[in-house]
Each structure stands twice: as structure tokens, then as C-alpha cells.
Scaffold this active site. Structure first.
Site, PDB file in Angstrom:
ATOM      1  N   HIS A 307      -0.295  73.339  68.848  1.00 19.21           N
ATOM      2  CA  HIS A 307       0.474  72.579  67.868  1.00 19.21           C
ATOM      3  C   HIS A 307       1.922  72.993  67.984  1.00 19.21           C
ATOM      4  O   HIS A 307       2.217  74.162  68.216  1.00 19.21           O
ATOM      5  CB  HIS A 307      -0.039  72.854  66.445  1.00 19.21           C
ATOM      6  N   ASP A 364      -6.882  67.587  64.632  1.00 20.30           N
ATOM      7  CA  ASP A 364      -7.490  66.484  65.367  1.00 20.30           C
ATOM      8  C   ASP A 364      -8.726  66.884  66.139  1.00 20.30           C
ATOM      9  O   ASP A 364      -9.516  66.035  66.544  1.00 20.30           O
ATOM     10  CB  ASP A 364      -6.469  65.871  66.336  1.00 20.30           C
TER      11      ASP A 364
HETATM   12  N1  ACO Z   1      -4.152  72.839  76.847  1.00 20.03           N
HETATM   13  C1  ACO Z   1      -3.701  73.683  77.818  1.00 20.03           C
HETATM   14  N2  ACO Z   1      -2.479  74.261  77.806  1.00 20.03           N
HETATM   15  C2  ACO Z   1      -1.681  73.991  76.763  1.00 20.03           C
HETATM   16  C3  ACO Z   1      -2.081  73.136  75.709  1.00 20.03           C
HETATM   17  C4  ACO Z   1      -3.369  72.559  75.783  1.00 20.03           C
HETATM   18  N3  ACO Z   1      -3.795  71.751  74.827  1.00 20.03           N
HETATM   19  N4  ACO Z   1      -1.082  73.043  74.802  1.00 20.03           N
HETATM   20  C5  ACO Z   1      -0.089  73.805  75.257  1.00 20.03           C
HETATM   21  N5  ACO Z   1      -0.439  74.394  76.437  1.00 20.03           N
HETATM   22  C6  ACO Z   1       0.359  75.364  77.217  1.00 20.03           C
HETATM   23  C7  ACO Z   1       1.487  74.684  77.975  1.00 20.03           C
HETATM   24  O1  ACO Z   1       1.077  74.292  79.256  1.00 20.03           O
HETATM   25  C8  ACO Z   1       2.519  75.770  77.976  1.00 20.03           C
HETATM   26  O2  ACO Z   1       2.144  76.719  78.938  1.00 20.03           O
HETATM   27  P1  ACO Z   1       3.279  77.542  79.759  1.00 20.03           P
HETATM   28  O3  ACO Z   1       3.995  78.343  78.725  1.00 20.03           O
HETATM   29  O4  ACO Z   1       2.496  78.362  80.737  1.00 20.03           O
HETATM   30  O5  ACO Z   1       4.154  76.509  80.414  1.00 20.03           O
HETATM   31  C9  ACO Z   1       2.357  76.450  76.609  1.00 20.03           C
HETATM   32  O6  ACO Z   1       0.983  76.232  76.264  1.00 20.03           O
HETATM   33  C10 ACO Z   1       3.248  75.889  75.523  1.00 20.03           C
HETATM   34  O7  ACO Z   1       3.042  74.483  75.454  1.00 20.03           O
HETATM   35  P2  ACO Z   1       4.140  73.418  75.040  1.00 20.03           P
HETATM   36  O8  ACO Z   1       3.765  72.084  75.589  1.00 20.03           O
HETATM   37  O9  ACO Z   1       5.509  73.952  75.376  1.00 20.03           O
HETATM   38  O10 ACO Z   1       3.997  73.453  73.479  1.00 20.03           O
HETATM   39  P3  ACO Z   1       4.570  72.371  72.511  1.00 20.03           P
HETATM   40  O11 ACO Z   1       4.786  73.033  71.198  1.00 20.03           O
HETATM   41  O12 ACO Z   1       5.722  71.655  73.111  1.00 20.03           O
HETATM   42  O13 ACO Z   1       3.392  71.280  72.429  1.00 20.03           O
HETATM   43  C11 ACO Z   1       1.457  70.096  71.805  1.00 20.03           C
HETATM   44  C12 ACO Z   1       2.498  71.147  71.392  1.00 20.03           C
HETATM   45  C13 ACO Z   1       2.164  68.802  72.263  1.00 20.03           C
HETATM   46  C14 ACO Z   1       0.628  69.766  70.550  1.00 20.03           C
HETATM   47  C15 ACO Z   1       0.573  70.666  72.927  1.00 20.03           C
HETATM   48  O14 ACO Z   1      -0.048  71.868  72.498  1.00 20.03           O
HETATM   49  C16 ACO Z   1      -0.485  69.671  73.415  1.00 20.03           C
HETATM   50  O15 ACO Z   1      -0.192  68.842  74.275  1.00 20.03           O
HETATM   51  N6  ACO Z   1      -1.739  69.731  72.845  1.00 20.03           N
HETATM   52  C17 ACO Z   1      -2.763  68.778  73.176  1.00 20.03           C
HETATM   53  C18 ACO Z   1      -2.531  67.476  72.434  1.00 20.03           C
HETATM   54  C19 ACO Z   1      -2.856  67.568  70.943  1.00 20.03           C
HETATM   55  O16 ACO Z   1      -3.899  68.093  70.553  1.00 20.03           O
HETATM   56  N7  ACO Z   1      -1.948  67.005  70.109  1.00 20.03           N
HETATM   57  C20 ACO Z   1      -2.162  66.961  68.651  1.00 20.03           C
HETATM   58  C21 ACO Z   1      -1.088  67.670  67.923  1.00 20.03           C
HETATM   59  S1  ACO Z   1      -1.490  67.727  66.230  1.00 20.03           S
HETATM   60  C22 ACO Z   1      -0.948  66.302  65.613  1.00 20.03           C
HETATM   61  O17 ACO Z   1      -0.161  65.563  66.105  1.00 20.03           O
HETATM   62  C23 ACO Z   1      -1.532  65.988  64.288  1.00 20.03           C
END
Ligand code: ACO
Length: 428
Positions: A307, A364
Site C-alpha cells: 500500500h 482489497d
Molecule cells: N508484489 C511484489 N512486489 C511489490 C508489490 C507487490 N504487490 N508491491 C510493491 N512491491 C515492491 C516493489 O517492486 C518495490 O520493490 P523494490 O524496492 O525492490 O524496487 C517495493 O516493493 C516498493 O514498491 P512501490 O511500487 O515503490 O510502492 P508504492 O508505494 O509506489 O506502491 C502499490 C504501492 C501501488 C499499492 C503497490 O504495492 C502495488 O502495486 N500493489 C499491488 C496492487 C494493489 O494491491 N493495489 C491496491 C492498493 S489499495 C487500494 O487502492 C485500495
């Protein structure tokens, strides 16, 4: 502690005031940055460090896992309040007393008809259309049947617009689902509670009288409360920024629905279920998918994990996890998808990749499982999210207009070509 931050650039110092929120959140007020420095801006893609507004609606602390609407904790609201009370609280700032709540509900019922012409618009969509696209279009189309702008200086006009959309939006949601399922479009029943009526509009079979199911209604009520607001997320920021051009409430909401559609935001609940189904169809090997999620050369992400704001746990996920267990238990549903979900959750919570990056199941991850148990088609999940988020969007739009916020217009750092003279087509 000082009340200013100093920026030093090119040997000159510039002071900027520190703003403090009621929960001691600190922000550097850079409103005068460009004028003071002669044009320097800040750059912050994804706005990870940028406060776009001051807001008195929702407080969340991602580190501590706190979420409060108007000061009330999400845990207490989910347990003790109903969705309509929470909607009133978010929009108007205080919990309604019995009289105010009854009036709000009565006024909503008065407005619950949707122009029959709207059915023609819905009919013109193919059954295969994604319900989020349909809902966004129908919300826009509502403008044609209602005043396109609201006189925000009039409390009465504002209240009327709010009641209207709170009344008509559930009808659009229910119609969108009934169209998807090939069921005749239905209206509500004024003798029912707000969420009960939503349940009736969505699920009543054409050949039967409405079968009330208290367990399902309570689960729906709780899901809607949990989704009702989440401060300046992508769709809410969209609603505020569209509204900041003085576009009307319904137009701003329609844009918010489109923003919510994306799989990185509201669309994640659909994506979670699709991912779980894909894992099941592929033999149910959760370890294989854990490895894919960790592999940087693989675009696969574990949907429903991580998140932008919650970096320890999502308080909504805790509540909803219990609700999912209760609903599946009460309805006697055994779902292999749930076993896969539990397996993934367990593995991720113990895996250093996820632990180090503070990636936990978000709201979610579980909401899709409940929606599936309730018989809601997967493509409708994000529509259910939109239904819950409606009061939050309204509250944020209202606050933005009442605060007379300026039009949202970010800056950029230009990285394109410098000036070059035009070359005629035959000389290129
Ligand atoms: N699976 C695997 N790796 C992940 C995931 C995931 N779901 N989420 C983040 N990471 C990793 C990234 O690859 C990154 O790794 P790195 O540091 O080695 O490059 C690190 O964790 C940080 O991730 P970011 O994308 O920079 O985190 P950000 O805060 O920008 O993104 C987000 C948050 C978009 C929710 C992300 O975690 C994601 O894509 N999750 C899956 C989609 C999801 O469940 N969205 C619902 C959000 S809740 C809502 O809207 C109600």
C-alpha cells in the site's frame, strides 16, 4: 523546535513556514517558493511527499495503521455505525442525531428515481462492457437530467445535489450489475434501509419476492463503511482536481470512478480474484507465484499486497479478514480460492522480500473474496468499491469547494528539445 524550514540555494537562504496538523503532522508550506526564488519548483512524481490540501475529513497514519473518519476510529465505526450514518458524518462533519438521520434518509428516498431515458443509454452498452466504464458514463449522463453545476454558496443547493447523488448512484450500480447478469432493471423499495435497499436492487430475482439476508446486508454495510474514504488517494485527488475547475459534482465523481478503475487502485480487488483464479487454474502452486512476485525481471506483482501509505498493516484489512471468515462461515461456503489466498498470505508474511519492504495484505485482498461469496460478478467488485467511496468523494469535493481552493495545476520540469526552427515536410 523551529517553525520554519530554510532552503539554501546558490548562496542564498529562503525561509518557509512549517504547518502543523491536529495530529502533529508537519509540512513545509512552499506556497511562496517560486515567487521568492525566481522560479524554482519542486518535483515529486506520484506526489509521495506532497500535501495537495488541508483537510478535516480523514486522518490516517500509515506507520501505526490508524484510520479515522472525522476523528472516529474505523474499528468503532465498522462495528457500531451503519453506512448512511458514516456517509452523513463524512460529508457534514458530525454524526447525525436520529432526526437528522431520518431526514437524510427520507430526502434520499424522495430522489431515488432515475430518469427512464437513462435506461436507453444503459441498453446501448454491450453486455461485455466493463461495469466501471458503464458506471462512469452513466454518472456523467446523469448531468443531462440534472443541473450541471451546483451553487456552492447555497447550503440548500449543496444538500440537494448530495442527496440526489446518494439516491441515484446505488440505482445506477444495481442497474449496471443487472444488465451484466441479464436481469430486468429494478427500482428500490422505500420501506427498506439504505443498504438493505441496495441489496434488494442488486439481488432481487424477477420471479420472487425480495429475500432479505441479514448476514449479507451486514457484510455489505461494513464493506461500504471500510471503503467510504481514504483521504487524498488517486481517485479522491482526481475528484478534487476536476472539481477545482468548478466542474459540477457529478462530472467530478465520474472522473473519480475512472481513476478508481485502475488495477493499482480500486481495480485491485478484481485483479486479486483474477490472480487467485489463475493460480488455481495453474495447479494452485502458491510458491511459484511468490517467486514470480519477487523476480524483478517478471512484471507480476502479488495483487492485494502493499500500500502506498500503510507500511505496517492496513487496519481495514484486519476488520475485513474477520468479516470474510464470518460471511463464508455463515453462508457455509467452502472456496478453494480462499485456501490459495490464505496460503499466499501466510507465505508472504514470513518471506523476507515482503517483510523487508513492509508489504502486507491490503483491504482489497479480502474484499474480493467476500464479494465473490455474495454472488457479485468479479468485474463488479470495483463498482462496489465506488459505491462505498461515494460519500468520501462527495465530502472531499464539498470541502474543496467550501474552502474555495484554487484550480489544481501542477508544474513540471521540462526535459524535451530546446528551441529548433520548423522544417517543412519536404525538407525532413
Ligand atoms: N508484489 C511484489 N512486489 C511489490 C508489490 C507487490 N504487490 N508491491 C510493491 N512491491 C515492491 C516493489 O517492486 C518495490 O520493490 P523494490 O524496492 O525492490 O524496487 C517495493 O516493493 C516498493 O514498491 P512501490 O511500487 O515503490 O510502492 P508504492 O508505494 O509506489 O506502491 C502499490 C504501492 C501501488 C499499492 C503497490 O504495492 C502495488 O502495486 N500493489 C499491488 C496492487 C494493489 O494491491 N493495489 C491496491 C492498493 S489499495 C487500494 O487502492 C485500495
Amino acid at each position: 523546535m523551529t517553525d520554519k524550514a530554510t532552503l539554501e540555494y546558490n548562496g542564498k537562504k529562503y525561509d518557509f513556514p512549517i504547518v502543523k496538523g491536529t495530529e502533529d503532522e508537519l509540512a513545509i508550506d512552499i506556497k511562496t517558493l517560486r515567487s521568492a526564488t525566481g522560479g524554482i519548483t519542486t518535483i515529486d512524481p506520484g506526489y509521495k511527499n506532497t500535501g495537495s490540501c488541508s483537510s478535516a475529513i480523514t486522518f490516517l497514519d500509515g506507520e501505526k495503521g490508524i484510520l479515522r473518519y472525522r476523528g472516529y476510529s474505523i474499528e468503532e465505526l465498522a462495528e457500531k455505525a451503519d453506512f448512511l450514518e458514516v456517509a452523513y458524518l463524512l460529508i457534514f462533519g458530525e454524526l447525525p442525531n436520529k432526526q437528522e438521520l431520518d431526514k437524510f434518509h427520507a430526502d434520499i428516498k424522495e430522489e431515488s428515481n432515475v430518469d427512464e431515458e437513462m435506461k436507453k443509454i444503459l441498453d446501448s452498452f454491450p453486455k461485455t462492457a466493463h461495469p466501471m466504464g458503464v458506471l462512469s458514463s452513466l454518472t456523467s449522463a446523469l448531468i443531462a437530467f440534472n443541473p450541471s453545476t451546483v451553487d456552492v454558496s447555497s447550503d440548500e443547493a449543496m444538500y440537494h445535489a448530495i442527496v440526489r447523488i446518494m439516491a441515484k448512484f446505488p440505482v445506477l450500480v444495481a442497474w449496471t450489475m443487472r444488465k451484466k447478469k441479464g436481469l430486468p432493471l429494478d427500482y428500490g423499495d422505500d420501506t427498506l434501509g439504505y443498504v438493505e435497499n441496495i441489496h434488494k436492487m442488486m439481488f432481487k430475482k424477477p420471479t420472487q419476492t425480495y429475500q432479505k439476508n441479514q448476514i449479507v446486508i451486514e457484510a455489505l454495510d461494513q464493506l461500504l463503511i471500510l471503503h467510504a474514504d481514504h483521504e487524498q488517494n488517486c481517485s479522491t485527488s482526481t475528484v478534487r482536481i476536476v472539481g477545482s475547475s468548478h466542474a459540477g459534482l457529478f462530472a467530478s465523481l465520474s472522473a473519480g470512478i475512472s481513476a478508481l478503475w485502475g488495477p493499482l487502485h480500486g481495480g485491485a480487488n478484481q485483479a486479486v480474484l483474477e490472480m487467485l483464479e489463475a493460480i488455481e487454474n495453474d495447479g494452485g502452486d502458491t510458491k511459484k507465484y511468490m517467486a514470480k512476485a519477487k523476480d524483478k525481471s517478471d512484471p507480476f506483482r502479488l495483487m492485494g499486497f502493499g500500500h502506498r501509505v500503510y507500511k505496517n498493516f492496513d487496519p481495514r484489512a484486519k476488520i475485513i479478514k474477520k468479516a470474510a471468515d464470518r460471511v463464508l462461515g455463515d453462508l457455509g461456503i467452502k472456496d478453494p480460492i480462499l485456501d490459495i489466498a490464505k496460503g499466499l498470505e501466510k507465505e508472504a508474511l514470513e518471506d523476507p522480500y515482503f517483510v523487508d519492504r513492509k508489504l502486507y495484505p491490503n483491504v482489497d485482498f479480502y474484499s474480493g473474496i467476500i464479494y465473490r461469496a455474495l454472488g457479485i460478478p468479479t468485474e463488479m467488485f470495483t463498482v462496489m468499491f465506488a459505491l462505498g467511496r461515494l460519500p468520501g468523494w462527495i465530502a472531499q469535493w464539498r470541502e474543496m469547494r467550501l474552502n474555495n481552493e484554487p484550480i489544481g495545476r501542477p508544474r513540471q520540469v521540462y526535459t524535451g528539445e530546446n528551441y529548433r526552427p520548423f522544417v517543412g515536410v519536404n525538407e525532413r
